[in-house]
Design an enzyme around this catalytic site. Structure first.
Site, PDB file in Angstrom:
ATOM      1  N   ARG A   1       0.817  -1.220   0.000  1.00 41.24           N
ATOM      2  CA  ARG A   1       0.000   0.000   0.000  1.00 41.24           C
ATOM      3  C   ARG A   1       0.851   1.272   0.000  1.00 41.24           C
ATOM      4  O   ARG A   1       0.493   2.278   0.621  1.00 41.24           O
ATOM      5  CB  ARG A   1      -0.980   0.002   1.183  1.00 41.24           C
ATOM      6  CG  ARG A   1      -1.891  -1.207   1.251  1.00 41.24           C
ATOM      7  CD  ARG A   1      -2.753  -1.359   0.009  1.00 41.24           C
ATOM      8  NE  ARG A   1      -3.519  -2.587   0.046  1.00 41.24           N
ATOM      9  CZ  ARG A   1      -3.164  -3.731  -0.562  1.00 41.24           C
ATOM     10  NH1 ARG A   1      -2.047  -3.769  -1.279  1.00 41.24           N
ATOM     11  NH2 ARG A   1      -3.909  -4.802  -0.475  1.00 41.24           N
TER      12      ARG A   1
ATOM     13  N   SER B   1     -11.158  -1.670   2.638  1.00 41.51           N
ATOM     14  CA  SER B   1     -10.511  -2.082   3.888  1.00 41.51           C
ATOM     15  C   SER B   1     -10.046  -0.843   4.647  1.00 41.51           C
ATOM     16  O   SER B   1      -9.320  -0.014   4.110  1.00 41.51           O
ATOM     17  CB  SER B   1      -9.314  -2.984   3.597  1.00 41.51           C
ATOM     18  OG  SER B   1      -9.722  -4.173   2.967  1.00 41.51           O
TER      19      SER B   1
ATOM     20  N   GLU C   1      -5.600   2.170   6.439  1.00 42.29           N
ATOM     21  CA  GLU C   1      -5.292   2.044   5.015  1.00 42.29           C
ATOM     22  C   GLU C   1      -5.974   3.171   4.249  1.00 42.29           C
ATOM     23  O   GLU C   1      -5.498   3.619   3.213  1.00 42.29           O
ATOM     24  CB  GLU C   1      -5.762   0.690   4.485  1.00 42.29           C
ATOM     25  CG  GLU C   1      -5.461   0.470   3.014  1.00 42.29           C
ATOM     26  CD  GLU C   1      -5.725  -0.955   2.565  1.00 42.29           C
ATOM     27  OE1 GLU C   1      -6.248  -1.123   1.454  1.00 42.29           O
ATOM     28  OE2 GLU C   1      -5.416  -1.895   3.316  1.00 42.29           O
TER      29      GLU C   1
END
Length: 310
Positions: free
Chosen positions: A180, A230, A300
């Site tokens: 990420r 998420s 996230e």
């Protein structure tokens, strides 16, 4: 509102593609977010570069968004300019090379639509992305991934605009893709387009795999509610959703924000959630999980705007 800046932006793109005090809740998958001072839609690289230059000249903050699928924007909104690239930015191209097939798509393209275009060319290696919400540019920015695949596995290169409006071409190594994360985030670059190296496959098998992954998403994820995907990164050695569930937080609510009962890794908007609700819920979840298991959960979701730090 500064009329000089407004007119300059309208000179860059057509008048109908510039709005003031645009509610960003209309442009995020969370359906949350206050107004942008200036909201601009671009269709060409030249327009995007000109908007960047305008912001630099007037010392205006600039936020570029795709589909707004991984964002939580403050209820107070965004000061400066929010720029959105349209779906058709720079098109879709396939060329054959010695290593396989190179597929290029514009940053504004819908990621799932891009994946289906690839499948229709009987090319394999990008099936994992077919159900991930958001734009291609956002996927590269975040090194998006799911079900065992991620952008860094198949990307060849990406073109970006720097904060000064300069175009750079970065190869896979230069993109510094990790979980990420990317050099694009670290440097504040803006994605123009990306090229992927893929291989020929059996179209029937490719489409079957996409269908299976999409069904798995429907079965396991709360797609019926607005969310940003998420909410937390996967902590090493753990799964965020399981930690949250084991902490007894399934269905935990703050205002209109709730930990999904279907998948505890998702915070959902039950209808009237504010950014303040979501941030308080994130704070509570992080605190309780830390107290119970000694694990620190990191968001996230990108938290953007005034008073949005967890």
């Amino acid at each position: 509102m500064n009329n000089v800046i407004l007119q300059e932006l309208k000179n860059i793109v057509s008048t109908e593609r510039v709005t003031c005090n645009e509610p960003l809740s209309k442009h995020t998958s969370f359906k949350i977010g206050g107004p942008a001072d200036y909201f601009v839609i671009t269709k060409k690289i030249e327009e995007t570069a000109a908007v960047i230059q305008c912001c630099n000249q007037h010392n205006l903050p600039l936020l570029m968004i795709g589909k707004g699928s991984n964002l939580l924007i403050s209820d107070a909104g965004i000061r400066g300019v929010v720029l959105k690239q349209e779906d058709n930015t720079e098109g879709f191209f396939v060329t054959q090379c010695e290593e396989g097939y190179l597929v290029t798509g514009g940053a504004g393209m819908n990621l799932s639509a891009f994946a289906m275009k690839i499948a229709n060319e009987s090319l394999t290696g990008f099936e994992f992305a077919a159900g991930i919400p958001g734009s291609l540019g956002g996927a590269v920015y975040m090194n998006a991934g799911a079900y065992g695949g991620e952008i860094k596995d198949c990307i060849k290169s990406a073109r970006v605009l720097t904060k000064e409006g300069q175009i750079l071409s970065l190869n896979r190594e230069e993109l510094e893709l990790s979980y990420r994360s990317s050099i694009i985030q670290k440097k504040g670059y803006y994605v123009i387009d990306a090229t992927f190296l893929l291989q020929k496959g059996n179209q029937e098998d490719i489409l079957r795999k996409i269908e299976e992954l999409n069904q798995a998403r429907k079965d396991k994820q709360p797609l019926e509610y607005p969310s940003a995907g998420s909410t937390f990164k996967r902590p090493e050695g753990y799964f965020a959703g399981k930690l949250i569930m084991d902490a007894g937080l399934r269905g935990y609510r703050v205002g209109g924000a709730m930990v999904s009962e279907k998948h505890c890794g998702f915070v959902i908007n039950t209808g009237d959630a504010t950014a303040k609700d979501v941030l308080q819920l994130i704070d509570d979840v992080r605190r309780i999980v830390k107290e119970k298991f000694g694990v620190t959960l990191e968001p996230e979701v990108r938290l953007i705007g005034e008073k949005v730090n967890p």
